[in-house]
Scaffold this motif. Sequence first.
Motif, short mmCIF file in Angstrom:
data_model
loop_
_atom_site.label_atom_id
_atom_site.label_comp_id
_atom_site.label_asym_id
_atom_site.label_seq_id
_atom_site.Cartn_x
_atom_site.Cartn_y
_atom_site.Cartn_z
N ALA A 151 0.82 -1.22 0.00
CA ALA A 151 0.00 0.00 0.00
C ALA A 151 0.85 1.26 0.00
O ALA A 151 0.32 2.36 -0.10
N GLN A 152 2.16 1.12 0.10
CA GLN A 152 3.06 2.27 0.24
C GLN A 152 3.90 2.53 -0.99
O GLN A 152 4.84 3.32 -0.93
N ARG A 153 3.61 1.87 -2.11
CA ARG A 153 4.42 2.08 -3.32
C ARG A 153 4.54 3.58 -3.60
O ARG A 153 3.56 4.31 -3.57
N GLY A 154 5.77 4.01 -3.86
CA GLY A 154 6.04 5.42 -4.13
C GLY A 154 6.44 6.21 -2.89
O GLY A 154 6.98 7.30 -3.00
N ALA A 155 6.21 5.66 -1.70
CA ALA A 155 6.54 6.36 -0.46
C ALA A 155 8.06 6.38 -0.26
O ALA A 155 8.77 5.45 -0.64
N GLU A 156 8.54 7.46 0.34
CA GLU A 156 9.96 7.56 0.71
C GLU A 156 10.16 6.82 2.02
O GLU A 156 9.52 7.14 3.02
N LEU A 157 11.05 5.85 2.01
CA LEU A 157 11.31 5.06 3.21
C LEU A 157 12.77 5.20 3.62
O LEU A 157 13.65 5.35 2.79
N ASP A 158 12.99 5.13 4.91
CA ASP A 158 14.33 5.04 5.47
C ASP A 158 14.41 3.65 6.10
O ASP A 158 13.75 3.39 7.10
N VAL A 159 15.17 2.75 5.48
CA VAL A 159 15.19 1.35 5.88
C VAL A 159 16.54 1.03 6.52
O VAL A 159 17.59 1.27 5.92
N ARG A 160 16.49 0.50 7.73
CA ARG A 160 17.70 0.03 8.40
C ARG A 160 17.76 -1.48 8.26
O ARG A 160 16.80 -2.18 8.56
N LEU A 161 18.93 -1.95 7.81
CA LEU A 161 19.13 -3.37 7.59
C LEU A 161 20.13 -3.93 8.58
O LEU A 161 20.79 -3.17 9.30
N LEU A 162 20.23 -5.23 8.61
CA LEU A 162 21.22 -5.88 9.46
C LEU A 162 22.60 -5.33 9.15
O LEU A 162 22.87 -4.87 8.04
N GLY A 210 23.87 -2.66 10.16
CA GLY A 210 23.91 -1.21 10.11
C GLY A 210 23.77 -0.60 8.74
O GLY A 210 23.92 0.60 8.56
N VAL A 211 23.48 -1.40 7.73
CA VAL A 211 23.29 -0.89 6.37
C VAL A 211 21.98 -0.10 6.34
O VAL A 211 20.98 -0.51 6.94
N ARG A 212 21.98 1.04 5.64
CA ARG A 212 20.76 1.85 5.49
C ARG A 212 20.48 2.06 4.01
O ARG A 212 21.38 2.29 3.22
N VAL A 213 19.21 2.01 3.68
CA VAL A 213 18.75 2.32 2.33
C VAL A 213 17.63 3.33 2.47
O VAL A 213 16.67 3.10 3.20
N HIS A 214 17.78 4.45 1.80
CA HIS A 214 16.76 5.49 1.83
C HIS A 214 16.32 5.76 0.40
O HIS A 214 17.15 6.00 -0.47
N GLY A 215 15.02 5.68 0.15
CA GLY A 215 14.54 5.97 -1.20
C GLY A 215 13.08 5.62 -1.35
O GLY A 215 12.41 5.23 -0.40
N ALA A 216 12.60 5.76 -2.58
CA ALA A 216 11.20 5.48 -2.88
C ALA A 216 10.99 3.98 -3.03
O ALA A 216 11.80 3.29 -3.66
N LEU A 217 9.89 3.50 -2.47
CA LEU A 217 9.52 2.09 -2.59
C LEU A 217 8.92 1.87 -3.98
O LEU A 217 7.89 2.45 -4.31
N THR A 231 14.50 2.62 -4.58
CA THR A 231 15.43 3.40 -5.39
C THR A 231 16.17 4.38 -4.49
O THR A 231 15.66 5.44 -4.17
N PRO A 232 17.38 4.03 -4.06
CA PRO A 232 18.13 4.92 -3.17
C PRO A 232 18.67 6.17 -3.87
O PRO A 232 18.96 7.15 -3.21
N ALA A 233 18.80 6.13 -5.19
CA ALA A 233 19.29 7.28 -5.96
C ALA A 233 18.83 7.12 -7.39
O ALA A 233 18.47 6.02 -7.81
N VAL A 234 18.89 8.20 -8.15
CA VAL A 234 18.49 8.14 -9.55
C VAL A 234 19.38 7.13 -10.27
O VAL A 234 20.61 7.16 -10.15
N GLY A 235 18.77 6.21 -10.98
CA GLY A 235 19.53 5.22 -11.73
C GLY A 235 19.99 4.03 -10.92
O GLY A 235 20.67 3.15 -11.44
N ARG A 236 19.66 3.98 -9.64
CA ARG A 236 20.06 2.86 -8.79
C ARG A 236 18.82 2.20 -8.22
O ARG A 236 17.82 2.86 -7.96
#
Length: 184
Positions: A49-60, A62-69, A80-85
């Motif tokens: 239900a959150q497609r397109g939302a900006e998320l800040d995701v913490r992974l095992l 200490g890895v972090r991924v921030h971007g649109a779902l 998508t943590p950055a344009v083209g990625r």
Amino acid sequence: MEPGQRWERLFADLDAAVAADERHELDVEIADRTRAERAKVALAARLAAQRGAELDVRLLAGVRVHGALLDVGADWMLVTPAVGRVALVPLAAVVSMAGLAPRSAPEGVARRFGLGYALREISRDRARVQVLDVAGTSSDGTIDVVGADFLDLSEHPRDEARRSGSVRSVRTLPFAAIACIQSG
């Protein structure tokens, strides 16, 4: 005060008390049903239900991924943590997320295929990827083989295509050890 007025007040007070008890019982029932319904919601349905939302995701590790779902599957999400990625994240590697709204999608809205199928598609595409594991280390290369619960990554420099001469080693990673796979 006349006896009739006194009884009218007494009955009005009694009626108000009964109404208050009924409201309280209804509030308790609604709260119980809400908790029961929330207990049935899977994380994949909430993410769908959150497609397109900006998320800040913490992974095992200490890895972090921030971007649109971008997309959600049975046990993975694509961010998508950055344009083209893009980053393929196994839900088992997620420690926490910020940015989720409380709503959820009905069952079946998330893609039905699991992580293995998604990885097989990436392998067929021959995309160069960076695999971050739950220990916090990363490996660059191309996914060659995807088994039931592991993948084989031919390690080679990120800026080179996979050629037999550029492969330094083949690293096998269990799915449970993968925190994130990035490309782009």
